[in-house]
Scaffold this active site. Structure first.
Site, PDB file in Angstrom:
ATOM      1  N   LYS A  95     -31.252  73.946  15.748  1.00 37.45           N
ATOM      2  CA  LYS A  95     -29.899  73.810  16.302  1.00 37.45           C
ATOM      3  C   LYS A  95     -28.994  74.817  15.608  1.00 37.45           C
ATOM      4  CE  LYS A  95     -29.947  69.094  17.988  1.00 37.45           C
ATOM      5  NZ  LYS A  95     -31.407  68.979  17.900  1.00 37.45           N
ATOM      6  N   ASP A 129     -32.370  74.760  20.502  1.00 34.08           N
ATOM      7  CA  ASP A 129     -31.871  73.582  21.221  1.00 34.08           C
ATOM      8  C   ASP A 129     -30.466  73.863  21.749  1.00 34.08           C
ATOM      9  OD1 ASP A 129     -34.121  72.065  20.673  1.00 34.08           O
ATOM     10  OD2 ASP A 129     -33.203  70.887  19.071  1.00 34.08           O
ATOM     11  N   GLN A 158     -29.321  72.507  30.168  1.00 32.05           N
ATOM     12  CA  GLN A 158     -29.037  71.093  30.471  1.00 32.05           C
ATOM     13  C   GLN A 158     -28.621  70.956  31.942  1.00 32.05           C
ATOM     14  OE1 GLN A 158     -26.035  71.499  27.582  1.00 32.05           O
ATOM     15  NE2 GLN A 158     -26.990  70.160  26.059  1.00 32.05           N
ATOM     16  N   ARG A 179     -36.483  75.616  28.132  1.00 35.11           N
ATOM     17  CA  ARG A 179     -36.795  74.191  28.245  1.00 35.11           C
ATOM     18  C   ARG A 179     -35.694  73.583  29.110  1.00 35.11           C
ATOM     19  NH1 ARG A 179     -35.455  71.397  23.126  1.00 35.11           N
ATOM     20  NH2 ARG A 179     -37.526  71.948  22.350  1.00 35.11           N
ATOM     21  N   GLY A 183     -29.664  66.728  29.443  1.00 30.30           N
ATOM     22  CA  GLY A 183     -28.450  66.875  28.630  1.00 30.30           C
ATOM     23  C   GLY A 183     -28.111  65.561  27.969  1.00 30.30           C
ATOM     24  N   ALA A 184     -27.782  65.600  26.662  1.00 31.97           N
ATOM     25  CA  ALA A 184     -27.673  64.374  25.865  1.00 31.97           C
ATOM     26  C   ALA A 184     -26.297  64.139  25.241  1.00 31.97           C
ATOM     27  CB  ALA A 184     -28.725  64.412  24.754  1.00 31.97           C
ATOM     28  N   THR A 221     -38.608  65.991  30.116  1.00 33.73           N
ATOM     29  CA  THR A 221     -38.097  64.748  30.687  1.00 33.73           C
ATOM     30  C   THR A 221     -39.122  63.624  30.547  1.00 33.73           C
ATOM     31  OG1 THR A 221     -37.177  63.720  32.684  1.00 33.73           O
ATOM     32  CG2 THR A 221     -38.973  65.292  33.028  1.00 33.73           C
ATOM     33  N   ARG A 283     -27.997  59.308  19.940  1.00 32.28           N
ATOM     34  CA  ARG A 283     -28.189  59.880  21.288  1.00 32.28           C
ATOM     35  C   ARG A 283     -29.381  59.233  21.986  1.00 32.28           C
ATOM     36  NH1 ARG A 283     -26.614  64.766  18.708  1.00 32.28           N
ATOM     37  NH2 ARG A 283     -28.751  65.517  18.537  1.00 32.28           N
TER      38      ARG A 283
HETATM   39  P1  FDA Z   1     -33.433  59.615  31.919  1.00 26.89           P
HETATM   40  O1  FDA Z   1     -32.409  59.546  30.839  1.00 26.89           O
HETATM   41  O2  FDA Z   1     -32.992  59.442  33.339  1.00 26.89           O
HETATM   42  O3  FDA Z   1     -34.554  58.593  31.569  1.00 26.89           O
HETATM   43  C1  FDA Z   1     -35.678  58.342  32.420  1.00 26.89           C
HETATM   44  C2  FDA Z   1     -36.552  57.278  31.806  1.00 26.89           C
HETATM   45  O4  FDA Z   1     -37.131  57.783  30.606  1.00 26.89           O
HETATM   46  C3  FDA Z   1     -35.829  56.011  31.358  1.00 26.89           C
HETATM   47  O5  FDA Z   1     -35.694  55.098  32.410  1.00 26.89           O
HETATM   48  C4  FDA Z   1     -36.746  55.509  30.263  1.00 26.89           C
HETATM   49  O6  FDA Z   1     -37.892  54.880  30.825  1.00 26.89           O
HETATM   50  C5  FDA Z   1     -37.212  56.777  29.612  1.00 26.89           C
HETATM   51  N1  FDA Z   1     -36.330  57.176  28.485  1.00 26.89           N
HETATM   52  C6  FDA Z   1     -35.471  58.206  28.434  1.00 26.89           C
HETATM   53  N2  FDA Z   1     -34.861  58.276  27.236  1.00 26.89           N
HETATM   54  C7  FDA Z   1     -35.346  57.247  26.504  1.00 26.89           C
HETATM   55  C8  FDA Z   1     -35.114  56.764  25.185  1.00 26.89           C
HETATM   56  N3  FDA Z   1     -34.252  57.375  24.357  1.00 26.89           N
HETATM   57  N4  FDA Z   1     -35.798  55.664  24.760  1.00 26.89           N
HETATM   58  C9  FDA Z   1     -36.679  55.047  25.575  1.00 26.89           C
HETATM   59  N5  FDA Z   1     -36.946  55.451  26.839  1.00 26.89           N
HETATM   60  C10 FDA Z   1     -36.287  56.520  27.301  1.00 26.89           C
HETATM   61  N6  FDA Z   1     -30.846  67.338  25.220  1.00 26.89           N
HETATM   62  C11 FDA Z   1     -29.917  68.278  24.922  1.00 26.89           C
HETATM   63  O7  FDA Z   1     -28.751  68.108  25.264  1.00 26.89           O
HETATM   64  N7  FDA Z   1     -30.257  69.410  24.224  1.00 26.89           N
HETATM   65  C12 FDA Z   1     -31.544  69.651  23.865  1.00 26.89           C
HETATM   66  O8  FDA Z   1     -31.822  70.691  23.261  1.00 26.89           O
HETATM   67  C13 FDA Z   1     -32.534  68.682  24.175  1.00 26.89           C
HETATM   68  N8  FDA Z   1     -33.827  68.843  23.817  1.00 26.89           N
HETATM   69  C14 FDA Z   1     -34.790  67.987  24.315  1.00 26.89           C
HETATM   70  C15 FDA Z   1     -36.138  68.244  24.083  1.00 26.89           C
HETATM   71  C16 FDA Z   1     -37.105  67.454  24.703  1.00 26.89           C
HETATM   72  C17 FDA Z   1     -38.548  67.779  24.483  1.00 26.89           C
HETATM   73  C18 FDA Z   1     -36.725  66.356  25.532  1.00 26.89           C
HETATM   74  C19 FDA Z   1     -37.732  65.503  26.226  1.00 26.89           C
HETATM   75  C20 FDA Z   1     -35.396  66.059  25.690  1.00 26.89           C
HETATM   76  C21 FDA Z   1     -34.421  66.858  25.086  1.00 26.89           C
HETATM   77  N9  FDA Z   1     -33.071  66.567  25.220  1.00 26.89           N
HETATM   78  C22 FDA Z   1     -32.140  67.520  24.872  1.00 26.89           C
HETATM   79  C23 FDA Z   1     -32.643  65.217  25.700  1.00 26.89           C
HETATM   80  C24 FDA Z   1     -32.421  65.196  27.202  1.00 26.89           C
HETATM   81  O9  FDA Z   1     -31.290  65.969  27.516  1.00 26.89           O
HETATM   82  C25 FDA Z   1     -32.215  63.786  27.715  1.00 26.89           C
HETATM   83  O10 FDA Z   1     -31.103  63.200  27.111  1.00 26.89           O
HETATM   84  C26 FDA Z   1     -33.409  62.854  27.488  1.00 26.89           C
HETATM   85  O11 FDA Z   1     -34.623  63.524  27.673  1.00 26.89           O
HETATM   86  C27 FDA Z   1     -33.371  61.672  28.464  1.00 26.89           C
HETATM   87  O12 FDA Z   1     -33.436  62.133  29.778  1.00 26.89           O
HETATM   88  P2  FDA Z   1     -34.713  61.947  30.734  1.00 26.89           P
HETATM   89  O13 FDA Z   1     -34.977  63.253  31.404  1.00 26.89           O
HETATM   90  O14 FDA Z   1     -35.843  61.404  29.982  1.00 26.89           O
HETATM   91  O15 FDA Z   1     -34.219  61.013  31.904  1.00 26.89           O
END
Ligand code: FDA
Length: 302
Positions: A95, A129, A158, A179, A183-184, A221, A283
């Site tokens: 980061k 990141d 994101q 990647r 977005g978090a 994801t 987050r």
């Molecule tokens: P979504 O949030 O819609 O979740 C779908 C399903 O996944 C949920 O219903 C649940 O089943 C499961 N799930 C998701 N998150 C979970 C949790 N915390 N605990 C348990 N189950 C969960 N963001 C960012 O802003 N900057 C970055 O650099 C990165 N880097 C990054 C790397 C990698 C490898 C991943 C997988 C993710 C990131 N992120 C990130 C985080 C990303 O932006 C996002 O917030 C999370 O991946 C959650 O989104 P989903 O795509 O999983 O979908």
């Protein structure tokens, strides 16, 4: 609930509240591989033994002194050396605010450049990141600046940001590995989609652009709908499974990680470690408030 948790993620004092309760402390270790590099390498080795690659993240962000930023940089350099010695199938994620972006752009750049240069010597790769939207432009600019000199550095996009399609095109023009994630961070409506359906639609749109580009990207994801959109797109376009990877976070949907690896997809797990776990942990709670309800239920039972 998501907004409240993301708001608290920025308030370090709340960490003391969390530390008071064992159930909270125990939950941290579901998402964080441990406090030391040794702990993290154990998690990497376990993933590798199951056919899953890894990316290692030394936790920490918004570093407020040059000394802390230099310490973090040195630890990332050590991390790369350890991966080489142990023969781990693993790269690093960093980061920019941990490397001093809040202090001085050029100082941060020189820290990052040193890491990317060292990674190149060791035939490794550095993923930068993406943090809150206040840093997006500077992060894209810094990755593009390094791309002029290095092949082994990539970015994160994101899907919730309106600007992301433009950023994707700019990064692809420099043949940058990306990647994609949703977005978090807590973002205002002026810069980011607020509805999950809009973010998801943008994710699918961007996923298709990335896969069709012929460059090796990561689809980050745990959302089965996003994964179910990616698989047939790759198949229909004749994109070999070796040309992209899925990525997921440590401790999240381990079953799905294994299933995808067994189906023959490249799978990478993001393994965070270190003492500065607070913001990262908050987050993760915000992404799935059910995690918080699970903790609270156990708290009131005990
Ligand atoms: P979504 O949030 O819609 O979740 C779908 C399903 O996944 C949920 O219903 C649940 O089943 C499961 N799930 C998701 N998150 C979970 C949790 N915390 N605990 C348990 N189950 C969960 N963001 C960012 O802003 N900057 C970055 O650099 C990165 N880097 C990054 C790397 C990698 C490898 C991943 C997988 C993710 C990131 N992120 C990130 C985080 C990303 O932006 C996002 O917030 C999370 O991946 C959650 O989104 P989903 O795509 O999983 O979908």
């Amino acid at each position: 609930m998501r907004s409240l948790l993301l708001f608290l993620a920025k308030r370090e004092n709340f960490k003391n509240v969390i530390l008071r309760y064992k159930i909270f402390r125990d939950t941290v270790w579901r998402f964080v591989a441990g406090e030391t590099l040794q702990d993290a390498m154990r998690a990497v080795s376990e993933a590798n033994s199951q056919g899953i690659r890894a990316t290692l993240d030394l936790l920490g962000e918004n570093t407020s002194s040059r000394e802390d930023a230099r310490n973090a940089s040195r630890k990332v350099l050590d991390m790369l050396a350890t991966m080489k010695v142990e023969g781990a199938d693993c790269n690093v994620s960093v980061k920019l605010t941990q490397l001093g972006l809040d202090l001085d752009n050029e100082f941060c750049y020189s820290n990052l450049r040193e890491i990317v240069d060292h990674a190149r010597e060791l035939a490794n790769f550095v993923r930068v990141d993406m943090e809150g939207s206040a840093y997006t432009q500077r992060t894209v600019d810094m990755v593009l600046r390094l791309r002029k000199e290095f092949d082994n550095v990539g970015a994160v996009i994101q899907a919730y940001l309106y600007r992301s399609e433009t950023d994707v095109q700019t990064l692809l023009a420099a043949r940058t590995r990306i990647r994609l994630c949703k977005g978090a961070y807590l973002e205002p409506e002026s810069v980011a989609f607020k509805k999950k359906t809009d973010t998801d639609a943008n994710f699918v749109r961007l996923m298709k652009i990335l896969l069709d580009s012929g460059i090796y990207h990561g689809i980050g994801t745990h959302d089965v709908t996003m994964i179910a959109a990616t698989k047939p797109h790759a198949a229909e376009q004749g994109i070999p499974l070796s040309h992209f990877e899925f990525q997921m976070l440590y401790g999240v949907r381990r079953d799905l990680q294994l299933a995808l690896a067994r189906e023959g997809y490249n799978m990478r797990v993001y393994v965070p470690y270190g003492r500065a776990w607070y913001s990262y942990f908050m987050r993760r709670l915000a992404e799935r408030p059910a995690n918080l309800f699970f903790i609270l239920r156990n708290l009131f039972r005990g």
